[in-house]
Scaffold this active site. Structure first.
Site, mmCIF file in Angstrom:
data_model
loop_
_atom_site.group_PDB
_atom_site.id
_atom_site.type_symbol
_atom_site.label_atom_id
_atom_site.label_comp_id
_atom_site.label_asym_id
_atom_site.label_seq_id
_atom_site.Cartn_x
_atom_site.Cartn_y
_atom_site.Cartn_z
ATOM 1 N N GLU A 55 0.826 -1.214 0.000
ATOM 2 C CA GLU A 55 0.000 0.000 0.000
ATOM 3 C C GLU A 55 0.860 1.264 0.000
ATOM 4 O O GLU A 55 0.492 2.268 -0.618
ATOM 5 C CB GLU A 55 -0.959 0.000 1.188
ATOM 6 N N HIS A 124 -11.481 -6.047 8.079
ATOM 7 C CA HIS A 124 -12.227 -5.745 6.845
ATOM 8 C C HIS A 124 -13.480 -4.937 7.156
ATOM 9 O O HIS A 124 -14.455 -4.965 6.409
ATOM 10 C CB HIS A 124 -12.638 -7.035 6.117
#
Lengths: 333, 475
Positions: A55, A124
């Site tokens: 990321e 998540h």
């Protein structure tokens, strides 16, 4: 809403060849939520491609591309995965215009699914929007429906500054009012599910009034807009539901106008409570509307725990908790 | 190969050895060399007898076979010399100038692994340019290069003094490393983009970027091109291929790769250069940059300036006493070369090779410039607390300015007199520019950018909350 997000990128890529899309699994496969499906085929593998699982690299590369003169729109697979890229976002993307006196700029969009409601557990389901809103130089957008999602995403991609575009993942397949035990309703039955074709922009910084009311103002965004509407209907409280749409820039006028009118305010967000964006909204209401208030401002949020798995619905601030807050607001004074 | 530091008397008690080796000790013999390992070098010039190969058993060693009785101990690398020690680099292996081959620019990384362990050098001890990497620059260009380095050194000296005089808050000099940025800059073309660290002022000082603007920025004065918002020495100039310096470490390394990817996507002919120090190769962004650069074969040159010291921490803490920094690129399939960073000709030649390679779409190159930080890390640092004062003088690669000067004199293209005159001209010019800059003020005296500037350029358009705050501040 998946189609709306995809359509926005399609339109933006079609209009400007400087728009590129990349991220984990977004290329050939089209993303784990299928938001980029078909874009590689249509625009080629140098405009829509898979990235390494990194990321910091995704955001760092996007910054370099934006500095070059492109308009990258990158995907972080889940908002929970953004932390390795947080340094690049906060100390770099957010400050490059400032520290270079406008010599270099970063017109970049970072998309990420946010929030819970899909049994995603602690990695998540997070709603880290306050971590972005706290950083000067970033803009943070959280749509609550497909029509806005498309218009806001096109506006984000065309914006001259870095924009964090948070997509409430529980809304991908339909408006979700928090009644998890009821059948899923698709967007096709919803007026804001009817996405116009072609190009249009929804300006950043303008809140939308989803329901006009006289008794109490609900300030909210994302999934919680639908929960707030459900709680309003179920309690019979005549609440004005304000969908902030972008938390930075924030529509101060809409907030202050509504709270001054109703004299009561309940703030709803899914994120954890302490130092969450609801706390900022409370401060803004206290600073701007104190002498109009008839009841204490309250907030309904996720608990200050990691997002649990099997206890998802005890954690999620659903319509029952929002309804209770509305009744309390009405009973005070 | 065994790591030497694991053995010391305290190891048997489970305590790692933390004191430095003294010259002549068994540990010392095995650990010589700072970061100049030259495992596969074809020849060595300074090293007398090569690295000690014998693994001498040491009392208290915990490396016995089949031993289950000893406790673990943590290995913490230590530099060779600490204050009070007499630095001695006589057995540091330095390959002979001209001894390292020059591959074609489309070479496969796998065919030049040895270049990540050697040191490419052009200037020998006699001031001659020798070998396959020599003869790329004319005498006139070398004189220009020499002047560039003199300008950097003079600029640094003036600004260091200005900081001591309280005219600015902070300064970072590049003493001893001037060749790297100056020679690299010469190999670039207009439109290429550097993503520098704070020790590459030579990239700007060897172009036509106005020196007065650099000083105005350092002083945060009324003419500061960055309007007083940025820490001194964090310059920015898109026009001169110099990306805004962060002060954050390593982030720019990854951004350089992104910029290069964009250039490739657009079918442009521009390349990017990322810069990083030995210490910050340990950052995640270093790994990110190598992953992305190798995956997409980005047209980027990734430069590691190994000046041996990250503030007070020697390069072994980032490197772990293993291999070289350049060798980090090999696992990514990126051609990786080590260069004598104090040899202007070698720096230029290798930079040109990597830049040509990137521009020809052959992909990235990783370069380790081996040098030595002769000065303090910054004006906030005092190296006498962690390394011997004489270490810089003993550093085996010499001074970059002196080496080019000797080379030009040897060729008859320069003289002591001309050098003295050139240096006087450069120093005088820097002083004149300093006076010009100070007319616009210094950090605590004279004019400065308006306080209102603080609220500008946070966004393209100032949002409502910032307008409210600006009004609250009375600006």
């Amino acid at each position: 809403m998946i189609e709306a997000v995809r359509d926005a990128m399609d339109v933006a890529m079609g209009r400007d060849e400087n728009v590129v899309v990349f991220g984990e699994d977004v290329g050939y496969f089209g993303g784990v939520f299928r938001c980029t499906q078909g874009l590689q085929e249509k625009y080629g593998s140098d405009r829509c491609f898979d990235s390494p699982i990194n990321e910091g690299g995704i955001i760092g590369a996007a910054i370099g591309m934006a500095v070059y003169g492109m308009r990258p729109c990158v995907e972080i697979q889940f908002a929970d995965y953004m932390y390795p890229g947080y340094d690049q976002l906060t100390q770099e993307a957010a400050r490059i215009r400032y520290r270079s006196n406008g010599d270099f700029t970063v017109p970049m969009t970072v998309r990420m699914p946010t929030g819970g409601g899909i049994f995603g557990g602690q990695t998540h389901s997070q709603s880290p929007e306050a971590l972005f809103a706290h950083v000067c130089g970033l803009k943070t957008v959280i749509p609550s429906n497909p029509v806005d999602a498309k218009g806001l995403l096109i506006a984000s991609i065309e914006d001259e500054d870095p924009v964090i575009f948070m997509e409430p993942k529980r809304l991908y397949n339909g408006p979700f009012d928090g009644h998890h035990d009821r059948p899923v309703t698709p967007w096709k039955n919803h007026e804001l599910g009817d996405v116009p074709e072609g190009y249009y922009k929804t300006p950043l910084g303008n809140a939308a009034v989803r329901r006009e009311g006289r008794e109490v103002t609900i300030l909210t965004y994302g999934t919680m807009v639908h929960v707030a509407l459900a709680a309003t209907a179920e309690t019979g409280v005549d609440a004005e539901v304000i969908d902030l749409r972008t938390i930075l820039p924030l529509d101060f006028e809409a907030i202050e106008k509504s709270v001054r009118k109703t004299g009561r305010c309940v703030i709803v967000n899914e994120a954890t409570k302490t130092c969450g964006f609801a706390a900022e909204l409370m401060s803004i209401v206290m600073e701007g509307c104190f002498y109009h208030l008839e009841a204490p401002v309250t907030r309904v949020t996720g608990w200050d725990t990691p997002y649990p798995h099997s206890q998802e619905w005890e954690y999620f601030p659903g319509p029952a908790r929002v309804g209770e807050a509305l009744r309390n607001a009405m009973e005070a004074a | 190969m065994r790591m030497a530091y694991t053995a010391c008397k305290s190891a048997s008690k489970g305590v790692a050895c933390r004191y430095p080796a003294r010259p002549g000790s068994p540990r010392d013999k095995k650990e010589k060399g700072m970061s100049t390992t030259a495992a596969n070098s074809p020849a060595t010039e300074i090293n007398a007898d090569g690295p000690t190969s014998a693994e001498e058993p040491v009392e208290g060693s915990n490396e016995g076979h089949g031993g289950g009785s000893r406790r673990l101990s943590l290995f913490v690398p230590e530099p060779e010399f600490r204050p009070g020690d007499t630095p001695d680099f006589s057995d540091v292996p330095i390959p002979k100038a001209g001894s390292v081959r020059r591959p074609p620019i489309d070479v496969d990384a796998g065919d030049i692994h040895d270049l990540a362990y050697s040191i490419i050098r052009v200037l020998n001890r006699d001031g001659e340019a020798v070998g396959p990497w020599a003869d790329l620059l004319t005498d006139g260009e070398l004189v220009e290069g020499l002047r560039d380095m003199l300008r950097v050194r003079a600029f640094d000296a003036r600004m260091l003094m200005a900081q001591r005089q309280g005219k600015t808050s902070f300064y970072v000099q590049a003493l001893g490393e001037e060749a790297i940025a100056c020679a690299f800059r010469r190999a670039l073309k207009p439109g290429d983009m550097n993503f520098p660290t704070y020790r590459q002022q030579g990239l700007l000082l060897s172009t036509d970027y106005p020196m007065v603007d650099m000083m105005n920025q350092i002083y945060s004065n009324a003419a500061d091109p960055l309007r007083g918002r940025q820490l001194p020495i964090m310059y920015s100039s898109k026009k001169h291929g110099f990306f805004t310096i962060s002060g954050n470490l390593a982030t720019q390394f990854m951004q350089a790769v992104g910029w290069a990817m964009a250039s490739a996507i657009k079918g442009d002919d521009k390349i990017a250069a990322g810069w990083i120090g030995d210490g910050s190769t340990a950052e995640n962004d270093f790994h990110s940059a190598l992953v992305f650069a190798s995956t997409y074969r980005a047209p980027v040159v990734l430069n590691i300036v190994n000046n041996q010291w990250a503030i007070s921490t020697f390069q072994g803490i980032a490197r772990g006493k293993a291999a070289t920094f350049a060798a980090r690129g090999l696992g990514f399939g990126i051609p990786s070369l080590r260069v004598d960073g104090n040899d202007y000709l070698a720096v230029y030649a290798v930079s040109k090779w990597a830049i040509d390679r990137a521009r020809a779409n052959h992909g990235p190159t990783l370069i380790e410039f081996v040098t030595y930080r002769a000065g303090a890390h910054s004006t906030s640092d005092d190296p006498s607390g962690y390394r011997p004062k004489a270490e810089s003088e003993k550093w085996p690669l010499g001074d970059p300015i002196e080496r080019v000067k000797a080379h030009l004199i040897k060729k008859g293209a320069w003289s002591e007199e001309r050098h003295v005159q050139a240096n006087a001209e450069v120093e005088s010019a820097v002083l004149q520019v300093q006076k010009q800059a100070e007319r616009h003020g210094t950090l605590h005296a004279g004019d400065k950018p308006s306080a209102r500037e603080m609220f500008e350029d946070v966004y393209a358009e100032t949002p409502a909350h910032l307008i409210r705050q600006r009004q609250e501040a009375g600006l």
